[in-house]
Design a protein around this motif. Structure first.
Motif: not given
Length: 515
Positions: A28-57
Protein backbone atom coordinates in the motif's frame (compact mmCIF):
# COMPACT_ATOMS: atom_id res chain seq x y z
CA UNK A 1 -14.15 -29.11 22.79
CA UNK A 2 -10.65 -27.68 23.39
CA UNK A 3 -7.85 -28.77 21.16
CA UNK A 4 -4.24 -27.93 21.80
CA UNK A 5 -2.39 -26.48 18.81
CA UNK A 6 1.29 -27.47 18.69
CA UNK A 7 3.59 -24.49 19.42
CA UNK A 8 5.49 -24.86 16.13
CA UNK A 9 2.23 -24.77 14.19
CA UNK A 10 1.04 -21.72 16.13
CA UNK A 11 4.36 -19.93 15.54
CA UNK A 12 4.24 -20.71 11.83
CA UNK A 13 0.65 -19.45 11.63
CA UNK A 14 1.46 -16.25 13.54
CA UNK A 15 4.55 -15.58 11.43
CA UNK A 16 2.56 -16.13 8.24
CA UNK A 17 -0.05 -13.64 9.43
CA UNK A 18 2.66 -11.07 10.20
CA UNK A 19 4.26 -11.50 6.80
CA UNK A 20 0.86 -11.16 5.12
CA UNK A 21 0.16 -7.96 7.08
CA UNK A 22 3.64 -6.63 6.26
CA UNK A 23 3.26 -7.34 2.55
CA UNK A 24 -0.14 -5.63 2.54
CA UNK A 25 1.12 -2.46 4.24
CA UNK A 26 4.36 -2.17 2.28
CA UNK A 27 2.44 -2.77 -0.92
CA UNK A 28 0.00 0.00 0.00
CA UNK A 29 2.90 2.37 0.76
CA UNK A 30 4.46 1.74 -2.63
CA UNK A 31 1.16 2.13 -4.50
CA UNK A 32 0.19 5.35 -2.68
CA UNK A 33 3.61 6.94 -3.17
CA UNK A 34 3.59 6.21 -6.89
CA UNK A 35 -0.07 6.72 -7.78
CA UNK A 36 -1.27 9.41 -5.37
CA UNK A 37 1.85 11.43 -4.68
CA UNK A 38 1.43 14.82 -3.01
CA UNK A 39 5.09 15.80 -3.49
CA UNK A 40 4.58 18.30 -6.31
CA UNK A 41 1.83 20.11 -4.39
CA UNK A 42 3.87 20.17 -1.22
CA UNK A 43 6.89 21.51 -3.10
CA UNK A 44 4.85 24.25 -4.74
CA UNK A 45 3.26 25.38 -1.50
CA UNK A 46 6.53 25.34 0.44
CA UNK A 47 9.05 26.51 -2.16
CA UNK A 48 7.05 28.73 -4.51
CA UNK A 49 4.54 30.25 -2.09
CA UNK A 50 6.45 30.39 1.23
CA UNK A 51 9.92 30.46 -0.30
CA UNK A 52 13.26 30.35 1.53
CA UNK A 53 13.31 29.77 5.27
CA UNK A 54 16.13 31.76 6.83
CA UNK A 55 16.22 31.37 10.60
CA UNK A 56 14.69 34.46 12.20
CA UNK A 57 12.74 35.45 9.09
CA UNK A 58 8.92 35.71 8.81
CA UNK A 59 9.08 33.02 6.10
CA UNK A 60 10.55 30.54 8.58
CA UNK A 61 7.60 31.00 10.94
CA UNK A 62 5.22 30.93 7.97
CA UNK A 63 6.67 27.55 7.00
CA UNK A 64 6.31 26.23 10.56
CA UNK A 65 2.63 27.22 10.63
CA UNK A 66 2.02 25.81 7.14
CA UNK A 67 3.42 22.42 8.16
CA UNK A 68 1.24 22.26 11.29
CA UNK A 69 -1.87 23.01 9.20
CA UNK A 70 -0.87 20.44 6.59
CA UNK A 71 -0.45 17.73 9.20
CA UNK A 72 -3.82 18.65 10.73
CA UNK A 73 -5.42 18.18 7.31
CA UNK A 74 -4.07 14.61 7.34
CA UNK A 75 -5.29 13.93 10.88
CA UNK A 76 -1.79 14.08 12.36
CA UNK A 77 -1.08 15.94 15.59
CA UNK A 78 1.65 18.55 15.11
CA UNK A 79 3.00 21.54 16.99
CA UNK A 80 5.63 24.26 16.82
CA UNK A 81 8.02 23.86 19.73
CA UNK A 82 10.12 26.87 20.68
CA UNK A 83 13.81 26.14 21.14
CA UNK A 84 15.38 29.61 21.14
CA UNK A 85 15.53 33.11 19.65
CA UNK A 86 17.30 34.59 16.65
CA UNK A 87 17.96 38.03 15.22
CA UNK A 88 14.92 38.66 13.03
CA UNK A 89 15.45 39.93 9.50
CA UNK A 90 13.20 40.29 6.45
CA UNK A 91 14.53 40.52 2.89
CA UNK A 92 13.36 43.34 0.65
CA UNK A 93 14.15 44.16 -2.97
CA UNK A 94 17.69 44.36 -4.32
CA UNK A 95 18.39 46.34 -7.47
CA UNK A 96 21.91 46.98 -8.81
CA UNK A 97 22.68 48.93 -12.00
CA UNK A 98 25.86 49.86 -13.79
CA UNK A 99 25.26 53.48 -14.91
CA UNK A 100 28.70 54.41 -16.32
CA UNK A 101 30.59 53.94 -18.62
CA UNK A 102 27.50 52.14 -19.97
CA UNK A 103 24.10 51.01 -18.75
CA UNK A 104 23.44 47.49 -17.56
CA UNK A 105 21.16 46.01 -14.89
CA UNK A 106 23.37 43.65 -12.92
CA UNK A 107 22.51 40.25 -11.48
CA UNK A 108 22.99 40.23 -7.73
CA UNK A 109 21.37 40.20 -4.31
CA UNK A 110 22.02 41.35 -0.78
CA UNK A 111 23.34 38.77 1.66
CA UNK A 112 21.24 37.54 4.57
CA UNK A 113 21.08 39.98 7.51
CA UNK A 114 22.56 42.74 5.33
CA UNK A 115 21.82 46.31 6.45
CA UNK A 116 19.40 48.26 4.27
CA UNK A 117 19.91 51.39 2.18
CA UNK A 118 17.00 52.76 4.26
CA UNK A 119 14.82 53.80 1.34
CA UNK A 120 17.64 55.71 -0.31
CA UNK A 121 19.66 54.93 -3.42
CA UNK A 122 23.44 54.63 -3.42
CA UNK A 123 25.12 56.23 -6.44
CA UNK A 124 28.85 55.78 -6.17
CA UNK A 125 32.03 54.69 -7.91
CA UNK A 126 33.04 51.04 -7.57
CA UNK A 127 36.67 50.39 -6.69
CA UNK A 128 38.80 47.30 -6.14
CA UNK A 129 41.40 46.44 -3.53
CA UNK A 130 44.89 47.74 -4.32
CA UNK A 131 47.93 45.53 -4.79
CA UNK A 132 48.66 44.56 -1.20
CA UNK A 133 52.30 44.67 -0.09
CA UNK A 134 51.87 44.85 3.68
CA UNK A 135 49.35 45.76 6.38
CA UNK A 136 50.80 49.24 6.96
CA UNK A 137 50.37 50.27 3.33
CA UNK A 138 46.91 48.75 3.27
CA UNK A 139 45.87 50.67 6.40
CA UNK A 140 47.07 53.90 4.76
CA UNK A 141 44.88 53.10 1.73
CA UNK A 142 41.74 52.45 3.80
CA UNK A 143 40.58 56.11 4.15
CA UNK A 144 40.32 56.34 0.36
CA UNK A 145 37.26 54.06 0.38
CA UNK A 146 35.02 56.76 1.87
CA UNK A 147 31.89 57.15 -0.25
CA UNK A 148 32.95 54.30 -2.55
CA UNK A 149 31.50 50.86 -3.31
CA UNK A 150 34.29 48.35 -2.69
CA UNK A 151 34.70 44.99 -4.45
CA UNK A 152 36.56 42.67 -2.09
CA UNK A 153 36.55 39.22 -3.77
CA UNK A 154 39.10 37.72 -6.12
CA UNK A 155 38.14 38.11 -9.76
CA UNK A 156 38.07 34.60 -11.20
CA UNK A 157 40.53 33.56 -13.88
CA UNK A 158 37.70 31.93 -15.85
CA UNK A 159 33.94 31.68 -15.47
CA UNK A 160 33.94 28.18 -16.97
CA UNK A 161 33.67 25.22 -14.56
CA UNK A 162 36.77 23.05 -14.49
CA UNK A 163 34.76 20.15 -15.98
CA UNK A 164 34.10 22.36 -19.01
CA UNK A 165 37.82 23.03 -19.45
CA UNK A 166 38.60 19.34 -19.10
CA UNK A 167 36.02 18.37 -21.73
CA UNK A 168 36.95 20.87 -24.43
CA UNK A 169 40.55 22.01 -23.92
CA UNK A 170 43.58 20.10 -25.10
CA UNK A 171 45.37 18.23 -22.36
CA UNK A 172 48.22 20.74 -22.32
CA UNK A 173 45.85 23.71 -22.22
CA UNK A 174 43.82 22.16 -19.41
CA UNK A 175 46.95 21.51 -17.34
CA UNK A 176 48.16 25.06 -18.03
CA UNK A 177 44.83 26.44 -16.83
CA UNK A 178 44.88 24.35 -13.65
CA UNK A 179 48.40 25.52 -12.83
CA UNK A 180 47.53 29.17 -13.44
CA UNK A 181 44.36 28.86 -11.39
CA UNK A 182 46.24 27.34 -8.45
CA UNK A 183 48.87 30.10 -8.57
CA UNK A 184 46.15 32.75 -8.88
CA UNK A 185 44.34 31.51 -5.77
CA UNK A 186 47.59 31.20 -3.84
CA UNK A 187 48.65 34.77 -4.70
CA UNK A 188 45.25 36.10 -3.61
CA UNK A 189 45.43 34.26 -0.28
CA UNK A 190 48.91 35.60 0.39
CA UNK A 191 47.79 39.15 -0.43
CA UNK A 192 44.85 38.89 1.95
CA UNK A 193 47.11 37.71 4.75
CA UNK A 194 49.44 40.66 4.09
CA UNK A 195 46.51 43.06 4.50
CA UNK A 196 46.11 41.97 8.11
CA UNK A 197 42.42 41.17 7.59
CA UNK A 198 40.25 38.20 6.72
CA UNK A 199 36.95 38.23 4.83
CA UNK A 200 34.92 39.09 7.92
CA UNK A 201 37.16 41.72 9.48
CA UNK A 202 37.88 43.37 6.12
CA UNK A 203 34.20 44.12 5.53
CA UNK A 204 33.91 45.68 8.98
CA UNK A 205 37.07 47.76 8.48
CA UNK A 206 35.79 49.05 5.14
CA UNK A 207 32.41 50.11 6.49
CA UNK A 208 34.12 51.80 9.45
CA UNK A 209 36.31 53.67 6.97
CA UNK A 210 33.20 55.06 5.25
CA UNK A 211 32.57 52.71 2.32
CA UNK A 212 29.03 53.04 0.90
CA UNK A 213 28.59 49.31 0.21
CA UNK A 214 30.55 46.07 0.00
CA UNK A 215 30.31 43.79 -3.04
CA UNK A 216 31.52 40.21 -3.15
CA UNK A 217 31.39 37.27 -5.52
CA UNK A 218 31.20 33.83 -3.93
CA UNK A 219 31.34 31.69 -7.06
CA UNK A 220 30.29 28.06 -6.68
CA UNK A 221 32.38 26.77 -9.61
CA UNK A 222 29.40 26.27 -11.91
CA UNK A 223 27.79 28.26 -14.71
CA UNK A 224 25.69 31.10 -13.25
CA UNK A 225 25.79 29.90 -9.67
CA UNK A 226 26.96 31.55 -6.44
CA UNK A 227 26.90 30.67 -2.76
CA UNK A 228 24.71 33.08 -0.79
CA UNK A 229 25.45 33.30 2.92
CA UNK A 230 25.26 36.10 5.50
CA UNK A 231 26.63 39.65 5.69
CA UNK A 232 29.35 40.70 8.10
CA UNK A 233 28.58 44.41 7.91
CA UNK A 234 26.29 46.13 10.40
CA UNK A 235 25.92 49.61 8.84
CA UNK A 236 26.24 49.36 5.05
CA UNK A 237 24.80 46.75 2.67
CA UNK A 238 26.79 43.74 1.52
CA UNK A 239 25.80 42.34 -1.87
CA UNK A 240 26.81 39.41 -4.04
CA UNK A 241 27.20 40.05 -7.77
CA UNK A 242 27.15 37.19 -10.25
CA UNK A 243 30.57 36.12 -11.47
CA UNK A 244 29.87 37.56 -14.92
CA UNK A 245 28.82 40.99 -13.64
CA UNK A 246 31.41 41.06 -10.88
CA UNK A 247 34.09 40.46 -13.50
CA UNK A 248 32.67 43.26 -15.68
CA UNK A 249 32.74 45.84 -12.88
CA UNK A 250 36.13 44.60 -11.66
CA UNK A 251 37.76 44.97 -15.10
CA UNK A 252 36.27 48.44 -15.56
CA UNK A 253 37.76 49.55 -12.24
CA UNK A 254 41.08 47.83 -12.91
CA UNK A 255 41.45 49.59 -16.25
CA UNK A 256 40.59 53.05 -14.96
CA UNK A 257 37.07 53.30 -16.44
CA UNK A 258 35.64 54.36 -13.07
CA UNK A 259 32.43 52.30 -13.06
CA UNK A 260 29.46 53.95 -11.38
CA UNK A 261 26.84 51.80 -9.67
CA UNK A 262 23.31 52.54 -8.50
CA UNK A 263 22.15 50.36 -5.63
CA UNK A 264 18.81 50.00 -3.88
CA UNK A 265 18.82 47.29 -1.23
CA UNK A 266 15.92 47.04 1.20
CA UNK A 267 15.54 44.89 4.32
CA UNK A 268 14.08 45.07 7.82
CA UNK A 269 15.60 44.20 11.17
CA UNK A 270 12.90 42.67 13.38
CA UNK A 271 14.64 42.38 16.74
CA UNK A 272 14.92 39.03 18.48
CA UNK A 273 12.21 36.60 17.37
CA UNK A 274 11.26 33.15 18.71
CA UNK A 275 12.47 30.13 16.72
CA UNK A 276 10.75 26.77 16.47
CA UNK A 277 11.01 23.13 15.51
CA UNK A 278 7.86 21.63 14.00
CA UNK A 279 7.16 18.22 15.56
CA UNK A 280 4.45 15.82 14.36
CA UNK A 281 3.36 12.57 16.00
CA UNK A 282 1.48 9.35 15.30
CA UNK A 283 1.02 7.81 18.76
CA UNK A 284 2.09 4.22 19.31
CA UNK A 285 -0.49 1.75 20.62
CA UNK A 286 1.60 -1.00 22.22
CA UNK A 287 4.83 0.81 23.11
CA UNK A 288 3.94 4.52 23.08
CA UNK A 289 7.07 5.45 25.01
CA UNK A 290 9.42 4.02 22.40
CA UNK A 291 10.06 6.15 19.32
CA UNK A 292 10.90 5.90 15.65
CA UNK A 293 11.73 9.24 14.07
CA UNK A 294 11.87 10.90 10.66
CA UNK A 295 14.10 13.94 10.46
CA UNK A 296 14.88 16.82 8.08
CA UNK A 297 15.89 20.41 8.66
CA UNK A 298 13.29 23.02 7.73
CA UNK A 299 15.44 26.14 7.53
CA UNK A 300 17.51 27.23 4.55
CA UNK A 301 19.72 30.01 3.31
CA UNK A 302 17.77 32.47 1.21
CA UNK A 303 19.68 32.99 -2.03
CA UNK A 304 16.91 30.96 -3.66
CA UNK A 305 13.98 28.89 -2.38
CA UNK A 306 15.98 26.20 -0.54
CA UNK A 307 14.66 23.36 -2.70
CA UNK A 308 17.34 20.70 -2.31
CA UNK A 309 18.65 22.04 1.00
CA UNK A 310 16.39 20.99 2.45
CA UNK A 311 12.97 21.37 0.86
CA UNK A 312 13.36 17.96 -0.75
CA UNK A 313 14.04 16.27 2.59
CA UNK A 314 11.18 18.19 4.21
CA UNK A 315 8.50 17.20 1.69
CA UNK A 316 9.84 13.64 1.63
CA UNK A 317 9.31 13.28 5.38
CA UNK A 318 5.90 14.96 5.27
CA UNK A 319 4.76 12.65 2.47
CA UNK A 320 6.08 9.61 4.35
CA UNK A 321 4.09 10.68 7.43
CA UNK A 322 0.93 11.21 5.34
CA UNK A 323 1.20 7.72 3.89
CA UNK A 324 2.00 6.09 7.23
CA UNK A 325 -1.02 7.76 8.82
CA UNK A 326 -3.23 6.47 5.99
CA UNK A 327 -2.07 2.84 5.98
CA UNK A 328 -0.46 2.38 9.40
CA UNK A 329 -2.53 4.59 11.72
CA UNK A 330 -1.93 2.45 14.81
CA UNK A 331 1.81 1.87 14.97
CA UNK A 332 3.33 -0.34 17.63
CA UNK A 333 5.79 2.42 18.61
CA UNK A 334 5.25 6.19 18.46
CA UNK A 335 6.31 7.79 15.18
CA UNK A 336 7.74 11.31 15.38
CA UNK A 337 9.00 13.64 12.69
CA UNK A 338 11.28 16.58 13.45
CA UNK A 339 11.45 19.55 11.08
CA UNK A 340 14.42 21.37 12.56
CA UNK A 341 15.26 25.05 12.72
CA UNK A 342 18.73 26.60 12.35
CA UNK A 343 20.51 23.54 11.04
CA UNK A 344 22.52 25.88 8.83
CA UNK A 345 24.01 27.67 11.82
CA UNK A 346 25.18 24.51 13.58
CA UNK A 347 22.39 21.92 14.11
CA UNK A 348 20.76 24.17 16.70
CA UNK A 349 17.14 23.03 16.40
CA UNK A 350 17.89 19.31 16.55
CA UNK A 351 20.52 19.86 19.24
CA UNK A 352 17.94 21.68 21.36
CA UNK A 353 15.43 18.85 20.88
CA UNK A 354 18.02 16.30 22.03
CA UNK A 355 18.77 18.41 25.11
CA UNK A 356 15.09 19.07 25.88
CA UNK A 357 13.75 15.54 25.29
CA UNK A 358 15.95 12.98 27.07
CA UNK A 359 12.96 10.62 27.20
CA UNK A 360 12.94 10.40 23.40
CA UNK A 361 16.72 10.05 23.11
CA UNK A 362 16.75 7.30 25.75
CA UNK A 363 13.95 5.33 24.07
CA UNK A 364 14.75 5.96 20.40
CA UNK A 365 14.43 2.85 18.27
CA UNK A 366 15.93 4.67 15.28
CA UNK A 367 15.97 8.01 13.47
CA UNK A 368 16.17 8.44 9.68
CA UNK A 369 17.42 11.81 8.40
CA UNK A 370 17.63 13.10 4.82
CA UNK A 371 19.41 16.29 3.88
CA UNK A 372 21.81 16.19 0.95
CA UNK A 373 19.79 16.93 -2.16
CA UNK A 374 17.08 15.65 -4.42
CA UNK A 375 18.66 12.34 -5.48
CA UNK A 376 17.74 8.76 -4.61
CA UNK A 377 19.23 7.37 -1.40
CA UNK A 378 22.37 5.40 -2.19
CA UNK A 379 24.16 4.98 1.14
CA UNK A 380 23.37 4.15 4.75
CA UNK A 381 26.20 4.19 7.30
CA UNK A 382 25.86 2.32 10.60
CA UNK A 383 27.20 5.40 12.47
CA UNK A 384 29.49 3.31 14.63
CA UNK A 385 26.75 1.42 16.47
CA UNK A 386 27.80 -2.20 16.95
CA UNK A 387 24.50 -3.83 15.97
CA UNK A 388 23.36 -1.47 13.20
CA UNK A 389 23.87 -4.16 10.59
CA UNK A 390 21.30 -6.43 12.25
CA UNK A 391 18.56 -3.79 12.28
CA UNK A 392 19.20 -1.97 9.02
CA UNK A 393 19.54 -5.20 7.05
CA UNK A 394 16.31 -6.54 8.54
CA UNK A 395 14.35 -3.37 7.83
CA UNK A 396 15.73 -3.01 4.32
CA UNK A 397 14.55 -6.52 3.48
CA UNK A 398 10.97 -5.21 3.09
CA UNK A 399 12.01 -2.44 0.68
CA UNK A 400 11.45 -3.09 -3.06
CA UNK A 401 14.55 -4.42 -4.81
CA UNK A 402 14.54 -1.54 -7.29
CA UNK A 403 15.20 0.81 -4.36
CA UNK A 404 17.32 -1.20 -1.93
CA UNK A 405 19.64 -2.57 -4.63
CA UNK A 406 20.79 1.03 -5.25
CA UNK A 407 21.89 1.39 -1.63
CA UNK A 408 25.36 0.67 -0.29
CA UNK A 409 25.55 -0.04 3.43
CA UNK A 410 28.61 0.38 5.66
CA UNK A 411 28.77 -1.35 9.05
CA UNK A 412 29.55 -0.58 11.75
CA UNK A 413 30.58 2.64 10.04
CA UNK A 414 31.82 5.77 11.76
CA UNK A 415 29.85 8.23 13.91
CA UNK A 416 29.31 11.60 12.27
CA UNK A 417 30.32 14.70 14.20
CA UNK A 418 28.36 17.09 11.99
CA UNK A 419 26.93 17.53 8.54
CA UNK A 420 23.27 17.25 9.42
CA UNK A 421 20.80 16.76 12.24
CA UNK A 422 21.18 13.02 12.73
CA UNK A 423 24.60 13.88 14.21
CA UNK A 424 22.88 15.59 17.16
CA UNK A 425 21.34 12.24 18.08
CA UNK A 426 24.45 10.17 17.37
CA UNK A 427 26.52 12.37 19.70
CA UNK A 428 23.96 11.68 22.43
CA UNK A 429 24.30 7.92 21.85
CA UNK A 430 21.00 7.51 19.98
CA UNK A 431 20.64 5.59 16.72
CA UNK A 432 20.49 8.36 14.11
CA UNK A 433 21.00 7.32 10.49
CA UNK A 434 21.60 9.47 7.43
CA UNK A 435 19.80 8.48 4.24
CA UNK A 436 22.55 9.82 1.98
CA UNK A 437 21.68 10.45 -1.64
CA UNK A 438 23.18 10.75 -5.09
CA UNK A 439 24.67 14.12 -5.95
CA UNK A 440 22.97 15.65 -8.99
CA UNK A 441 25.84 18.19 -8.71
CA UNK A 442 24.41 19.24 -5.36
CA UNK A 443 27.67 20.68 -4.01
CA UNK A 444 28.20 22.97 -6.98
CA UNK A 445 24.76 23.92 -8.27
CA UNK A 446 22.25 23.87 -5.41
CA UNK A 447 23.93 23.64 -1.99
CA UNK A 448 23.50 27.13 -0.46
CA UNK A 449 23.24 28.77 -3.87
CA UNK A 450 21.12 31.21 -5.85
CA UNK A 451 19.93 28.30 -8.04
CA UNK A 452 18.42 26.03 -5.37
CA UNK A 453 14.89 26.24 -6.74
CA UNK A 454 11.82 24.06 -7.39
CA UNK A 455 12.94 23.18 -10.93
CA UNK A 456 15.99 21.32 -9.56
CA UNK A 457 13.85 18.71 -7.80
CA UNK A 458 13.75 15.21 -9.30
CA UNK A 459 10.39 14.00 -8.04
CA UNK A 460 10.71 10.38 -9.16
CA UNK A 461 13.81 10.01 -7.01
CA UNK A 462 12.14 11.71 -4.03
CA UNK A 463 9.20 9.31 -4.44
CA UNK A 464 11.60 6.38 -4.10
CA UNK A 465 12.99 7.99 -0.95
CA UNK A 466 9.48 8.34 0.47
CA UNK A 467 8.87 4.63 -0.05
CA UNK A 468 12.21 3.78 1.57
CA UNK A 469 11.63 6.01 4.61
CA UNK A 470 8.03 4.92 5.18
CA UNK A 471 8.87 1.22 4.99
CA UNK A 472 11.95 1.60 7.22
CA UNK A 473 9.81 3.38 9.82
CA UNK A 474 7.11 0.72 9.59
CA UNK A 475 9.65 -2.09 9.99
CA UNK A 476 11.40 -0.36 12.89
CA UNK A 477 8.05 0.17 14.62
CA UNK A 478 7.00 -3.45 14.20
CA UNK A 479 10.36 -5.00 15.04
CA UNK A 480 9.89 -7.20 18.14
CA UNK A 481 13.46 -6.47 19.14
CA UNK A 482 14.44 -3.26 20.91
CA UNK A 483 17.50 -1.78 19.23
CA UNK A 484 20.80 -1.46 21.07
CA UNK A 485 22.92 1.70 21.10
CA UNK A 486 26.05 -0.25 22.00
CA UNK A 487 29.02 1.51 20.41
CA UNK A 488 31.42 -0.42 18.23
CA UNK A 489 34.94 -1.00 19.53
CA UNK A 490 36.13 -1.18 15.94
CA UNK A 491 35.91 2.45 14.83
CA UNK A 492 38.02 3.62 11.87
CA UNK A 493 41.44 5.16 12.40
CA UNK A 494 41.63 8.95 12.58
CA UNK A 495 44.16 9.85 9.87
CA UNK A 496 45.34 12.93 11.78
CA UNK A 497 46.06 11.17 15.09
CA UNK A 498 46.69 7.63 13.88
CA UNK A 499 44.36 6.43 16.64
CA UNK A 500 40.80 5.04 16.51
CA UNK A 501 38.15 7.72 16.16
CA UNK A 502 36.68 9.12 19.34
CA UNK A 503 32.92 9.32 19.74
CA UNK A 504 31.76 12.86 18.90
CA UNK A 505 30.78 15.20 21.70
CA UNK A 506 27.43 16.95 21.80
CA UNK A 507 27.57 20.46 20.37
CA UNK A 508 26.70 23.50 22.42
CA UNK A 509 23.33 24.75 21.18
CA UNK A 510 23.04 28.43 20.28
CA UNK A 511 19.70 29.38 21.84
CA UNK A 512 20.09 33.12 21.17
CA UNK A 513 21.71 33.74 17.82
CA UNK A 514 22.51 36.30 15.16
CA UNK A 515 23.62 38.98 17.63
Amino acid sequence: MNKRIPFATLLLFTTSMLFAQSDKITGSIVKEANQNSQLENLAHELLDVVGPRLVGSPQMKQANDWAVRKYADWGIVAKNEKWGEWAGWERGITHIDLTSPRLRTLEGTQLAWSPSTNGKTINAEAIILPEITDSIAFSKWLPSVKGKIVLISMNQLSGRPEKNWEEYATKDLFNKYKTEKEQFHKSWSIAMRKSGFNGKTLSIALENAGASAIIINNWSEGFGVDKIFGANTTKVPTLNLSLEDYGLVYRLALNGNKPMLKIQSESKKLGMVPTFNTIAEIKGKEKPNEYVMLSAHFDSWDGSSGATDNGSGTIMMMEAMRILKKFYPNPKRTILVGHWGSEEQGLNGSGAFVADHPEVVKNLQALFNQDNGTGRVNNINGQGFAKSKDYITRWLSAVPDTIKNQITTTFPGAPSSGGSDFASFVAAGALGYSLSSTSWDYGVYTWHTNRDSYDKLVFDEIRSNVILAAIMVYMACEDPERTSNEKSIDLPINEETGKPMAWPEQRKVIRKGGI
